[in-house]
Design a protein around this motif. Structure first.
Motif, PDB file in Angstrom:
ATOM      1  N   ARG A 259      18.281  39.036  58.063  1.00 38.16           N
ATOM      2  CA  ARG A 259      17.112  39.799  57.337  1.00 38.16           C
ATOM      3  C   ARG A 259      16.009  40.382  58.460  1.00 38.16           C
ATOM      4  O   ARG A 259      15.807  39.437  59.338  1.00 38.16           O
ATOM      5  N   ILE A 260      15.613  41.347  58.375  1.00 37.18           N
ATOM      6  CA  ILE A 260      14.414  42.119  59.085  1.00 37.18           C
ATOM      7  C   ILE A 260      13.292  42.043  58.162  1.00 37.18           C
ATOM      8  O   ILE A 260      13.208  42.545  57.283  1.00 37.18           O
ATOM      9  N   PHE A 261      12.295  41.297  58.501  1.00 35.97           N
ATOM     10  CA  PHE A 261      10.955  41.135  57.697  1.00 35.97           C
ATOM     11  C   PHE A 261      10.033  42.279  57.740  1.00 35.97           C
ATOM     12  O   PHE A 261       9.838  42.712  58.923  1.00 35.97           O
ATOM     13  N   TRP A 262       9.603  42.779  56.817  1.00 34.39           N
ATOM     14  CA  TRP A 262       8.478  43.796  56.810  1.00 34.39           C
ATOM     15  C   TRP A 262       9.035  45.281  57.403  1.00 34.39           C
ATOM     16  O   TRP A 262       8.601  45.391  58.433  1.00 34.39           O
TER      17      TRP A 262
ATOM     18  N   ALA B 136       6.795  47.954  59.561  1.00 29.60           N
ATOM     19  CA  ALA B 136       6.712  47.524  60.910  1.00 29.60           C
ATOM     20  C   ALA B 136       7.396  46.319  61.077  1.00 29.60           C
ATOM     21  O   ALA B 136       6.736  45.290  60.850  1.00 29.60           O
ATOM     22  N   PRO B 137       8.521  46.388  61.511  1.00 31.36           N
ATOM     23  CA  PRO B 137       9.330  45.026  61.635  1.00 31.36           C
ATOM     24  C   PRO B 137       8.785  44.202  62.715  1.00 31.36           C
ATOM     25  O   PRO B 137       8.420  44.420  63.654  1.00 31.36           O
ATOM     26  N   ILE B 138       8.553  42.810  62.109  1.00 35.28           N
ATOM     27  CA  ILE B 138       7.818  41.676  62.998  1.00 35.28           C
ATOM     28  C   ILE B 138       8.531  40.532  63.067  1.00 35.28           C
ATOM     29  O   ILE B 138       8.488  39.925  64.263  1.00 35.28           O
ATOM     30  N   LEU B 139       9.529  40.146  62.251  1.00 37.87           N
ATOM     31  CA  LEU B 139      10.420  39.222  62.279  1.00 37.87           C
ATOM     32  C   LEU B 139      11.990  39.349  61.927  1.00 37.87           C
ATOM     33  O   LEU B 139      12.331  40.134  61.312  1.00 37.87           O
ATOM     34  N   PHE B 140      12.645  38.627  62.613  1.00 34.60           N
ATOM     35  CA  PHE B 140      14.107  38.920  62.452  1.00 34.60           C
ATOM     36  C   PHE B 140      14.690  37.289  61.995  1.00 34.60           C
ATOM     37  O   PHE B 140      14.555  36.571  62.794  1.00 34.60           O
TER      38      PHE B 140
ATOM     39  N   LYS C 146      18.671  46.512  64.083  1.00 34.69           N
ATOM     40  CA  LYS C 146      19.493  46.796  62.839  1.00 34.69           C
ATOM     41  C   LYS C 146      20.834  47.673  62.586  1.00 34.69           C
ATOM     42  O   LYS C 146      21.768  47.117  61.866  1.00 34.69           O
ATOM     43  N   ALA C 147      20.991  48.510  63.634  1.00 37.40           N
ATOM     44  CA  ALA C 147      22.096  49.184  63.640  1.00 37.40           C
ATOM     45  C   ALA C 147      23.206  48.176  64.111  1.00 37.40           C
ATOM     46  O   ALA C 147      24.561  48.263  63.522  1.00 37.40           O
ATOM     47  N   CYS C 148      22.936  47.352  65.245  1.00 39.38           N
ATOM     48  CA  CYS C 148      24.123  46.367  65.657  1.00 39.38           C
ATOM     49  C   CYS C 148      24.306  45.443  64.348  1.00 39.38           C
ATOM     50  O   CYS C 148      25.546  44.866  64.299  1.00 39.38           O
ATOM     51  N   LEU C 149      23.203  44.844  63.697  1.00 42.81           N
ATOM     52  CA  LEU C 149      23.436  44.098  62.680  1.00 42.81           C
ATOM     53  C   LEU C 149      24.562  44.496  61.678  1.00 42.81           C
ATOM     54  O   LEU C 149      25.418  43.777  61.225  1.00 42.81           O
ATOM     55  N   GLU C 150      24.146  45.900  61.017  1.00 46.72           N
ATOM     56  CA  GLU C 150      24.792  46.364  60.210  1.00 46.72           C
ATOM     57  C   GLU C 150      26.514  46.658  60.469  1.00 46.72           C
ATOM     58  O   GLU C 150      27.463  46.689  60.006  1.00 46.72           O
ATOM     59  N   ARG C 151      26.629  47.036  61.961  1.00 47.25           N
ATOM     60  CA  ARG C 151      27.996  47.171  62.480  1.00 47.25           C
ATOM     61  C   ARG C 151      28.677  45.899  62.826  1.00 47.25           C
ATOM     62  O   ARG C 151      29.827  45.826  62.347  1.00 47.25           O
TER      63      ARG C 151
END
Length: 132
Positions: free
Chosen positions: A86-89, A92-96, A117-122
């Protein structure tokens, strides 16, 4: 101007992002005048993240997320061990965050969040992780 990640057929290197360290450093200035020790602690953490942003690199390969210090591989996280991420917030992403079979990891977003996010989804779609 968006930066382009370094990408080959089987590997994507994430570009560094100095947003969080700079926000901490500039945010520490007014706090320093209100609470000197708190402002100093925030500034030191900002400098620490600035250095980490400059030397730590993330690469997505066909089989794992790899973490490098300079050009030296320091850790590899095979996707087959992942249970969730998960990518939090999002605004303005601050934490993975990601969870493996045996451990949980939290990383500040010191790299390009869009490419992350694109790499995680792929490489690790959430639907496939939850189906297992």
């Amino acid at each position: 101007m968006a930066s382009t990640p370094i990408q080959s057929e089987a590997r994507t290197d994430l570009e560094p992002s100095f947003v969080i360290p700079l926000v901490l450093l500039f945010g520490a200035i007014p706090i320093f005048f209100l609470q000197m020790w708190v402002g100093l602690a925030i500034a030191v953490f900002g400098v620490f993240l600035m250095v980490q942003t400059a030397i730590i690199k993330l690469s997505f390969t066909a089989t794992a997320l790899e973490v490098y210090r300079g050009s030296k591989l320091i850790r590899s996280f095979p996707y087959t061990e992942w249970q969730n991420w998960r990518i939090f917030w999002e605004p303005a992403p601050i934490l993975f965050y990601f969870k493996e079979v045996k451990s949980i990891h939290f990383l500040p977003i010191i790299f390009d969040p869009g490419t992350l996010k694109a790499c995680l989804e792929r490489h690790c779609p959430l639907q496939s992780l939850r189906a297992e």
